[in-house]
Scaffold this active site. Structure first.
Site, PDB file in Angstrom:
ATOM      1  N   HIS A 102      -3.821   6.774   1.789  1.00 42.85           N
ATOM      2  CA  HIS A 102      -4.196   5.450   1.307  1.00 42.85           C
ATOM      3  C   HIS A 102      -5.587   5.118   1.824  1.00 42.85           C
ATOM      4  O   HIS A 102      -5.901   5.328   3.002  1.00 42.85           O
ATOM      5  CB  HIS A 102      -3.172   4.420   1.783  1.00 42.85           C
ATOM      6  CG  HIS A 102      -3.633   3.008   1.660  1.00 42.85           C
ATOM      7  ND1 HIS A 102      -4.187   2.505   0.502  1.00 42.85           N
ATOM      8  CD2 HIS A 102      -3.642   1.983   2.557  1.00 42.85           C
ATOM      9  CE1 HIS A 102      -4.501   1.236   0.695  1.00 42.85           C
ATOM     10  NE2 HIS A 102      -4.185   0.888   1.923  1.00 42.85           N
ATOM     11  N   CYS A 146       0.803  -1.226   0.000  1.00 45.47           N
ATOM     12  CA  CYS A 146       0.000   0.000   0.000  1.00 45.47           C
ATOM     13  C   CYS A 146       0.837   1.277   0.000  1.00 45.47           C
ATOM     14  O   CYS A 146       0.328   2.353  -0.282  1.00 45.47           O
ATOM     15  CB  CYS A 146      -0.951  -0.014   1.197  1.00 45.47           C
ATOM     16  SG  CYS A 146      -1.988  -1.493   1.272  1.00 45.47           S
ATOM     17  N   ASN A 177     -10.390  -1.084  -0.671  1.00 40.82           N
ATOM     18  CA  ASN A 177      -8.943  -0.940  -0.504  1.00 40.82           C
ATOM     19  C   ASN A 177      -8.247  -1.540  -1.714  1.00 40.82           C
ATOM     20  O   ASN A 177      -8.216  -2.753  -1.895  1.00 40.82           O
ATOM     21  CB  ASN A 177      -8.512  -1.660   0.783  1.00 40.82           C
ATOM     22  CG  ASN A 177      -7.017  -1.540   1.053  1.00 40.82           C
ATOM     23  OD1 ASN A 177      -6.233  -1.202   0.176  1.00 40.82           O
ATOM     24  ND2 ASN A 177      -6.619  -1.842   2.279  1.00 40.82           N
TER      25      ASN A 177
END
Length: 309
Positions: A235, A112, A265
């Protein structure tokens, strides 16, 4: 300070839209449970023909078109992913083949945090590259998620986002990156296994801390305060993480980008997708200070402060 301009942005997301209600039918979960714990309402899952390489190719093509560039113009391609279609060769090679790009290319694997890491690498090379640098974050996380695991299947999704960076009137003003390798087991695909395993509670606790500390460090190195940030692009992992971090940093809700309710996500793709939407909505203008921060498996984190141009 590294001078640069983001001259183009592009995204790609799968066609299949999966809502929380859809997941209620196949998992021991509910729309309310998912919303309250993550903020996610729906996400996109790739079909068999939508690969990491194909999603990246679509996003890069869109970014090049937005920048007014051709594949022949590109000086370097940096691709961030933790879900390559194959071990060898790197995913960037497939993108180059699909688009007719002949420059250097390489993949970067930092989960990420990958897109921000790749952006920092690109910024460091942009003034000496033979042409514009393309940075793309792409994931097909459904390829490493157990569809029967309600703790991960409800969170992770697929997508891609790309930017074109060139020398310009903007700048990378400061950045921060780090790794706490002692935490590598709290979010991992163990050796010999196929699927993500996650200690959700520990990831949440650690993520808030590193998001706050890393963004504050990047701002300090850029010579600004968090209050000076015009647009915060974190993020898109969990809305509670984002809310806790922005509150501690003193960044208002209207200056924070949150879109995980629609996309879930998407790891390395989440920041460029969010940045693209913000730019399209007119939320960022030339001269604005943009703060981007990624955090995740490793545990790794990376933050960058940009002056937009």
């Amino acid at each position: 300070m590294l001078p640069l301009a983001i001259s183009g942005i592009g995204t790609a997301t799968p066609e299949r839209r999966v809502t929380n209600v859809d997941l209620e039918a196949v998992l021991d979960t509910s729309d309310e449970w998912i919303r309250t714990r993550s903020g996610i309402v729906e996400r996109r899952w790739a079909g068999p023909a939508e690969t990491t390489a194909s999603l990246a190719t679509e996003a890069v093509a869109a970014a090049l078109k937005d920048a007014g560039c051709t594949p022949d113009d590109v000086g370097l391609l940096v691709l961030a992913t933790c879900t390559p279609d194959q071990v060898l060769p790197h995913s960037g090679a497939a993108v180059c083949d699909a688009l007719g790009i002949g420059c250097g290319s390489f993949d970067l694997h930092a989960a990420c945090a990958g897109f921000v890491d790749a952006l920092v690498v690109g910024a460091g090379l942009v003034t000496t590259a033979p042409g514009p640098i393309v940075v793309v974050g792409v994931e097909r996380l459904t390829s490493i998620v157990d569809p029967g695991d309600r703790t991960t299947a409800v969170l992770f999704a697929d997508g891609a986002g790309a930017v074109v960076i060139e020398p310009g009137d903007g700048a990378l003003l400061g950045w921060d990156a780090g790794t706490d390798g002692a935490l590598h087991t709290i979010l991992e695909v163990p050796a010999g296994d196929r699927f993500i395993q996650m200690d959700g509670g520990e990831v949440f606790r650690r993520a808030v801390r590193v998001l706050v500390d890393s963004t504050a460090a990047a701002c300090k190195r850029a010579g600004i305060e968090p209050a000076d940030v015009d647009l915060f692009v974190p993020h898109q992992a969990n809305v509670r993480i984002i809310e806790a971090a922005r509150a501690r940093l003193g960044i208002s809700e209207d200056r924070t980008v949150v879109n995980l309710d629609r996309w879930g996500n998407t790891s390395a793709a989440s920041i460029p997708i969010a940045l693209s939407e913000a730019a399209a909505a007119g939320r960022v203008r030339s001269g604005d200070i943009v703060l981007a921060s990624g955090f995740g498996a490793g545990m790794t984190w990376a933050s960058a402060v940009l002056r937009w141009a």
